[in-house]
Write a protein that holds these residues in place. Structure first.
Motif, PDB file in Angstrom:
ATOM      1  N   UNK A 180      -6.940   5.082 -19.240  1.00 51.64           N
ATOM      2  CA  UNK A 180      -6.015   3.952 -19.258  1.00 51.64           C
ATOM      3  C   UNK A 180      -5.440   3.884 -20.664  1.00 51.64           C
ATOM      4  N   UNK A 237      -5.276  -1.951 -15.916  1.00 51.88           N
ATOM      5  CA  UNK A 237      -5.664  -0.620 -15.442  1.00 51.88           C
ATOM      6  C   UNK A 237      -4.694  -0.132 -14.389  1.00 51.88           C
ATOM      7  N   UNK A 264      -9.821   9.977  -1.814  1.00 54.21           N
ATOM      8  CA  UNK A 264      -8.398   9.924  -2.162  1.00 54.21           C
ATOM      9  C   UNK A 264      -7.528  10.581  -1.102  1.00 54.21           C
ATOM     10  N   UNK A 300     -16.906   4.702  -4.268  1.00 56.23           N
ATOM     11  CA  UNK A 300     -17.455   4.390  -5.588  1.00 56.23           C
ATOM     12  C   UNK A 300     -18.632   3.428  -5.462  1.00 56.23           C
ATOM     13  N   UNK A 348      -4.624   5.468  -9.594  1.00 56.33           N
ATOM     14  CA  UNK A 348      -5.685   6.277  -9.000  1.00 56.33           C
ATOM     15  C   UNK A 348      -6.968   6.172  -9.803  1.00 56.33           C
ATOM     16  N   UNK A 349      -6.820   6.159 -11.126  1.00 51.17           N
ATOM     17  CA  UNK A 349      -8.019   6.046 -11.945  1.00 51.17           C
ATOM     18  C   UNK A 349      -8.683   4.692 -11.713  1.00 51.17           C
ATOM     19  N   UNK A 350      -7.886   3.661 -11.454  1.00 55.69           N
ATOM     20  CA  UNK A 350      -8.462   2.347 -11.169  1.00 55.69           C
ATOM     21  C   UNK A 350      -9.232   2.389  -9.852  1.00 55.69           C
ATOM     22  N   UNK A 351      -8.655   3.077  -8.867  1.00 60.32           N
ATOM     23  CA  UNK A 351      -9.358   3.212  -7.587  1.00 60.32           C
ATOM     24  C   UNK A 351     -10.643   3.998  -7.785  1.00 60.32           C
ATOM     25  N   UNK A 352     -10.585   5.039  -8.629  1.00 58.66           N
ATOM     26  CA  UNK A 352     -11.774   5.848  -8.874  1.00 58.66           C
ATOM     27  C   UNK A 352     -12.815   5.070  -9.672  1.00 58.66           C
ATOM     28  N   UNK A 353     -12.385   3.966 -10.308  1.00 64.35           N
ATOM     29  CA  UNK A 353     -13.348   3.117 -10.993  1.00 64.35           C
ATOM     30  C   UNK A 353     -13.846   2.004 -10.089  1.00 64.35           C
ATOM     31  N   UNK A 354     -13.624   2.162  -8.804  1.00 63.18           N
ATOM     32  CA  UNK A 354     -14.216   1.251  -7.845  1.00 63.18           C
ATOM     33  C   UNK A 354     -13.477  -0.047  -7.647  1.00 63.18           C
ATOM     34  N   UNK A 355     -12.201  -0.091  -8.010  1.00 59.71           N
ATOM     35  CA  UNK A 355     -11.464  -1.336  -7.813  1.00 59.71           C
ATOM     36  C   UNK A 355     -10.575  -1.212  -6.576  1.00 59.71           C
ATOM     37  N   UNK A 356     -10.529  -2.276  -5.817  1.00 57.22           N
ATOM     38  CA  UNK A 356      -9.714  -2.299  -4.608  1.00 57.22           C
ATOM     39  C   UNK A 356      -8.247  -2.525  -5.006  1.00 57.22           C
ATOM     40  N   UNK A 376      -6.110  -6.193  -5.589  1.00 54.01           N
ATOM     41  CA  UNK A 376      -5.702  -6.694  -6.892  1.00 54.01           C
ATOM     42  C   UNK A 376      -4.185  -6.789  -7.011  1.00 54.01           C
ATOM     43  N   UNK A 408     -14.002  -1.695 -18.016  1.00 53.94           N
ATOM     44  CA  UNK A 408     -13.332  -1.936 -16.731  1.00 53.94           C
ATOM     45  C   UNK A 408     -14.233  -1.565 -15.562  1.00 53.94           C
ATOM     46  N   UNK A 427     -12.416   3.115  -3.526  1.00 54.46           N
ATOM     47  CA  UNK A 427     -13.262   2.127  -4.205  1.00 54.46           C
ATOM     48  C   UNK A 427     -14.556   1.883  -3.452  1.00 54.46           C
ATOM     49  N   UNK A 487     -11.518  13.246 -13.192  1.00 50.22           N
ATOM     50  CA  UNK A 487     -10.314  13.989 -12.807  1.00 50.22           C
ATOM     51  C   UNK A 487     -10.168  15.236 -13.659  1.00 50.22           C
ATOM     52  N   UNK A 532     -10.440  -9.734 -14.794  1.00 48.61           N
ATOM     53  CA  UNK A 532      -9.384  -9.689 -13.771  1.00 48.61           C
ATOM     54  C   UNK A 532      -8.119  -9.050 -14.347  1.00 48.61           C
ATOM     55  N   UNK A 582      -8.370  -5.291 -14.895  1.00 52.49           N
ATOM     56  CA  UNK A 582      -8.091  -4.450 -13.726  1.00 52.49           C
ATOM     57  C   UNK A 582      -6.584  -4.341 -13.529  1.00 52.49           C
ATOM     58  N   UNK A 640      -5.153   0.804 -23.021  1.00 58.14           N
ATOM     59  CA  UNK A 640      -6.317  -0.011 -23.344  1.00 58.14           C
ATOM     60  C   UNK A 640      -7.159   0.721 -24.382  1.00 58.14           C
ATOM     61  N   UNK A 692       0.825  -1.207   0.000  1.00 61.18           N
ATOM     62  CA  UNK A 692       0.000   0.000   0.000  1.00 61.18           C
ATOM     63  C   UNK A 692       0.862   1.261   0.000  1.00 61.18           C
ATOM     64  N   UNK A 695     -15.954 -11.826 -13.445  1.00 60.17           N
ATOM     65  CA  UNK A 695     -14.669 -12.131 -14.052  1.00 60.17           C
ATOM     66  C   UNK A 695     -13.505 -11.457 -13.353  1.00 60.17           C
ATOM     67  N   UNK A 696     -13.794 -10.580 -12.408  1.00 63.04           N
ATOM     68  CA  UNK A 696     -12.713  -9.972 -11.659  1.00 63.04           C
ATOM     69  C   UNK A 696     -12.199 -10.904 -10.568  1.00 63.04           C
ATOM     70  N   UNK A 744      -5.329  -2.362  -3.550  1.00 66.05           N
ATOM     71  CA  UNK A 744      -4.472  -3.206  -2.715  1.00 66.05           C
ATOM     72  C   UNK A 744      -4.770  -4.683  -2.952  1.00 66.05           C
TER      73      UNK A 744
END
Lengths: 396, 365, 261
Positions: free
Chosen positions: C96, A242, C58, C82, A248-256, A260, C107, C79, C90, A236, A239, C99, A159, C114-115, A258
């Motif tokens: 990304x 990403x 953040x 979210x 940060x953008x991944x976190x802002x897209x709701x992904x945890x 992943x 995403x 997250x 931002x 998977x 992510x 991609x 982290x 699938x995640x 840490x």
């Protein structure tokens, strides 16, 4: 992010020079084992099939084992952007775990190690289980042990900023090496372990085992390759990609983030553990001297960077190319190079690996085989299906 | 308005919460008490190890200050630090006697027509030291050469990566690649056999309180003290140093206030290069010249920098001593064999990352 | 539209955050009404983006509370903010780059089976079904934003304005309740911007999404927002309809003062 400068050109399509470069590289690549063999002809008299075969089988087995380790690193660095400068630790743990599980009780005054359960693991004495079951268990244990170690390293560091993990992995590699050397009772210290049993070894003649060796390593490489492809070319893997592009953008897209990153690090480490396990079977002897930073960490970075970060095929190609060139340089004594070069060949190889990494970063960050354009295999299929139907193309 | 209700934290949050509170206890003096207590205890129980620890700490401090400066200004972890230290130690060796490995491994040949040891009396030992003034001259020359080398590497590699706006991980990997290049260069020119600057006898000096040190170690301490003083003045009294620290604190602000970042970066490499060279030569004097040492050295160096808080030069100074002393004293314990020296540094590093990731001097996170 | 009657969806209560000696946000108190398009304006350095970063998880505030739909969200990671339906964009688009545009959007949806590794390995048919759904949804969003022709392009190759649209598109992939937009008009050309304004209004109308928008361009603000909050030096200075705020002397002063400084 990282590939910023290069990707647009690639995305716009291939230039003629790319084709030429690819053709040249392909030719060299395919020629590698033959060149290497030609050079070492002196060692095998003409018509010595056995000698020829041992050369090629040893070459292929090594490439296979290294491809496994490079694929493990690819999950961590290539896909997720997580740095691991301590591949050695997971590689070594996998190899030693395998050895102490499959070997029998310690024999003789100069051998001490824990484990030695090989003979007890024949749990179902049927279908020649003694020939394969202990080995399956040992490989699984190697993956598990490496994965657990990764979890242990990941918790305090993942982290934080990326480079803390890099430092921690160097540390864990150092500790692993030290423990193996200092704790004689554990895995026999610097004497190393020899005589690791070989899977299915009792079924064929010892002189023919080399072919079986290639088959076994090959099958494991194929299984791991497809398992990883399935994992990374899915949501998977999306992510993970990403994360390597923008955390940060991944976190802002709701992904945890840490969670992943930890998963990726642990999965990669487990693959390295399997690679270590295969190393133990393939070479049947382990010595801490063999696990140097150069040979157990750094070479995999060179293989991955050259082959193409973020592409499992690239990881395998990188292992093949780098090991091929390595082998060629090992056979150099056939030429009159002069003592100055010849006596320094091992160090020159190290130098070239370092230069290769920096060079790839500066000149062609994508490596030989860049990442696939679409991450998800399902999307790939869907888009392809659309293209094949006469609907108007979506591409500009 | 709605009354905000508390959200039950999940396991991860709880663990992190625990980590934070542990960090705060540590901030409350726990870590400091442990460090001071340990040192005082060692002063009575393990005086010899403590002395060596202080000497090693001084060397580590020099290296870690350079490391932390690079981290502060350039924002990346310089993984070639240990190997550049070793490479500069070997450069000093070359300047001193001009010797490299000859055609065959094991043989020797001279590369330089003129060396420092050719100067009159350069290799006759001063006072109780094992070396003459030649080593000091070599050290200073090496500092200049290493500074030049680091600036050159920045131009060829890091600056191009900066222009491409590469992520910090790319810099880390590039520096690892360079670390192996440097290590290979050492091996190509000087081979894998460890070496010493001078073959002479090392004299012991007896100090009050039953302390005995090697004369060379006194020199190491003195040299480290002088260099630290120079760096301190440079960082805190000159415009350049202030600009460096400003850039370390807030690069955007520094850019806005019209600081020439390229110039600052060049100077940072130059200063770090000098520190690397001095630390490298002193380390080789304390231990020996050995290609293997460079990479392993990364652990105590980073541990020292992280203990002090990455980017904080004063912190790195203290961190160097903390790591040096702990490392040397810890391996006198029965259950730790001396081989675990660097593993001790790693343990310190992990401990700090767990309880106080910003280091002893960092703010509470 | 009279948004005064509605309950607040977001409440910021006495929030402060300092960086070193600089108080970026200083005892900020504000509310955003459900279903509104609320603008957040103020001179440079007023702490607007910092406030967004705090709301979206953040940055942890030094003190104060933030409640979203009556539940506290301060101090929980991004997250999880979210997952409560509060999403953000931002100021500088963070696409990304490696991609395709399509997968930038794919995403985002939450609860993708699938995640999970085991699903990716052993339940391919379920992953496949979800991927199809998300594919369709992403195509819809791309058509809505007029980006469909760029579907298979690397996001890195998009123009600044297209990246802004992509950011907006990402927020639409997850059925949000509230969207924080950080300068949606910056770097976007005028015609395209009018399109975005209409899009935002349509989204509010059709889906009832609340918008909280940082914007510098006063024309856009006047066109878009039904309520404005003015921030200055880290706290709320004034609040009201665009007309009211425009007439407010203090606001003018804050802007002028900000410019002189």
């Amino acid at each position: 992010m990282i590939l910023a400068g290069k990707r647009p050109a690639w995305a716009r399509g291939l230039k003629p020079s790319d084709f030429i470069a690819t053709a040249v590289l392909l030719t060299i690549t395919l020629a590698i084992p033959f060149i290497a063999y030609e050079q070492s002809r002196g060692a095998f008299p003409d018509g010595n099939i056995a000698g020829t075969m041992s050369f090629y089988t040893a070459f292929l087995v090594t490439v296979g084992v290294f491809a496994l380790l490079t694929m493990g690193l690819n999950i961590q660095w290539g896909y997720t952007g997580v740095i691991n400068f301590g591949v050695l630790a997971f590689f070594m743990l996998g190899a030693y775990t395998t050895a102490i599980i499959t070997k029998g009780d310690p024999q003789g005054d100069f051998t001490t190690y824990i484990g030695g359960w090989g003979n007890d693991l024949n749990l179902i004495p049927a279908l020649a289980t003694d020939q394969w079951l202990p080995f399956v268990i040992a490989t699984a244990a190697a993956a598990l042990a490496a994965g657990l170690l990764a979890l242990l390293v990941a918790f305090p560091t993942l982290h934080l900023r990326e480079d803390y993990l890099a430092i921690a992995t160097i540390g864990i590699a150092e500790v692993m090496r030290r423990v193996v050397i200092e704790e004689r009772w554990m895995v026999n210290g610097s004497r190393g372990l020899t005589g690791v049993p070989q899977p299915l070894g009792g079924l064929v003649d010892q002189s023919d085992y080399k072919y079986l060796n290639v088959v076994i390593v090959g099958i494991v490489v194929i299984i791991v390759f497809f398992a990883l492809e399935r994992a990374v070319r899915s949501p998977w893997g999306r992510v993970l990609r990403g994360l390597s592009d923008d955390e940060e953008a991944t976190a802002a897209s709701g992904k945890n983030v840490f969670a992943f990153k930890t998963q990726s690090f642990v999965v990669g480490a487990a693959i390295m553990g399997i690679g270590g396990s295969m190393y133990a079977y393939a070479f049947s002897a382990l010595s801490p001297d063999a696990f140097t930073h150069l040979f157990a960490t750094f070479i995999f970075w060179a293989m991955l960077m050259v082959g193409g970060s973020g592409n499992n095929k690239g990881a395998i190609a990188g292992a093949y190319v780098i090991w091929g060139l390595w082998t060629i340089s090992l056979q150099m004594q056939g030429y009159e190079l002069g003592d100055v070069i010849e006596s320094r060949m091992p160090f020159i190889r190290g130098l070239l690996l370092g230069v290769a990494i920096v060079g790839v970063l500066l000149i062609r960050p994508l490596g030989l085989l860049p990442q696939e354009r679409r991450v998800s295999a399902w999307v790939e299929r869907r888009v392809k299906k659309e293209r094949s139907t006469p609907a108007p193309p979506a591409e500009t | 308005m709605a009354t905000p209700q508390t959200i039950s934290p999940n396991l991860g949050d709880r663990l992190r919460g625990f980590q934070r509170s542990a960090g705060n206890i540590a901030a409350g003096g726990g870590l400091w008490a442990a460090i001071i207590g340990f040192t005082v205890w060692a002063a009575f129980a393990e005086r010899d190890a403590l002395t060596v620890g202080i000497v090693l700490g001084a060397i580590l401090a020099l290296g870690a200050v350079g490391l932390t400066l690079i981290f502060g200004v350039l924002k990346f972890a310089h993984f070639a630090h240990g190997d550049s230290m070793m490479l500069s130690a070997f450069i000093a060796w070359l300047l001193l006697n001009g010797i490299i490995v000859g055609e065959r491994a094991g043989s020797e040949t001279t590369l330089l027509p003129v060396t420092i040891n050719d100067l009159p009396g350069a290799d006759s030992a001063i006072w109780e030291f094992s070396f003459g003034y030649g080593l000091i001259v070599a050290m200073l020359l090496t500092a200049v050469l290493t500074a030049g080398m680091m600036v050159g590497i920045d131009r060829v590699v890091y600056r191009r990566l900066r222009r491409r706006k590469s992520g910090i991980v790319i810099f880390a990997i590039a520096s690892l690649g360079l670390a192996f290049v440097m290590r290979s260069v050492i091996l190509i020119f000087w081979g894998p056999t460890p070496r010493l600057y001078t073959p002479g006898i090392r004299n012991r000096i007896d100090l009050p309180f039953d302390v005995s040190v090697l004369a060379d170690q006194l020199f190491i301490l003195a040299a480290a003290f002088v260099v630290t003083g120079i760096v301190y003045v440079m960082l805190f009294r000159t415009k350049l140093g202030k600009a460096m620290r400003a850039m370390a604190d807030n690069p955007d602000l520094a850019l806005i206030s019209g600081i020439d970042t390229d110039r600052i970066i060049t100077w940072t490499w130059a200063v770090a290069g000098c520190l690397i060279a001095v630390a490298g030569v002193l380390l080789a004097l304390q231990a020996h010249l050995d290609s293997e040492l460079g990479f392993a050295l990364l652990l105590p160096l980073f541990a020292a920098a992280i203990v002090g808080g990455l980017g904080n030069p004063q912190g790195a100074l203290v961190g160097g001593f903390v790591v040096g002393i702990t490392q040397e004293v810890a391996v006198t314990f029965d259950f730790l064999s001396p081989g675990y020296k660097f593993s001790v540094a790693f343990a310190i590093l992990i401990l700090i990352l767990l309880v106080r990731p910003r280091g002893l001097f960092g703010e509470r996170s | 539209m009279n948004s005064d009657q509605r309950p607040p969806i977001l409440t910021v209560e006495d929030v402060s955050k300092a960086f070193g000696g600089l108080k970026a946000v200083n005892h900020a108190n504000l509310e955003v009404a459900e279903g509104s398009i609320t603008g957040l304006i103020g001179p440079n350095g007023a702490g607007k983006t910092t406030l967004f970063n705090i709301i979206s998880g953040f940055i942890k505030p030094d003190s104060g509370h933030i409640a979203f739909q009556g539940e506290r969200i301060d101090g929980i990671p991004p997250h999880r903010v979210f997952h409560r339906g509060l999403v953000r964009t931002f100021q500088i688009p963070r696409e990304f780059g490696g991609m395709t545009v399509l997968e930038n959007l794919m995403l985002v949806p939450k609860d993708q089976e699938g995640e999970h590794l085991w699903a990716a390995w052993f339940l391919p048919w379920r992953v496949s079904r979800q991927e199809d759904e998300n594919f369709t949804k992403a195509e819809e969003v791309l058509r809505f934003l007029n980006l469909h022709q760029l579907r298979d392009e690397y996001a890195l190759n998009l123009s600044g304005g297209q990246k802004k649209l992509l950011e907006l598109g990402r927020t639409l992939m997850c059925n949000p309740k509230m969207i924080l937009l950080d300068e949606p008009a910056a770097g976007v050309n005028r015609t395209l911007m009018r399109g975005i304004v209409n899009d935002i209004k349509r989204l509010r109308q059709d889906l009832g999404i609340t918008f909280f928008v940082i914007e510098h361009d006063m024309d856009i603000v006047a066109l878009l927002c039904d309520r404005l909050i003015v921030m200055s030096e880290g706290s709320k200075l004034a609040e009201g309809t665009p007309e009211e705020v425009r007439a407010d002397e203090r606001v003018l002063e804050a802007y002028l003062g900000g410019q002189v400084r």
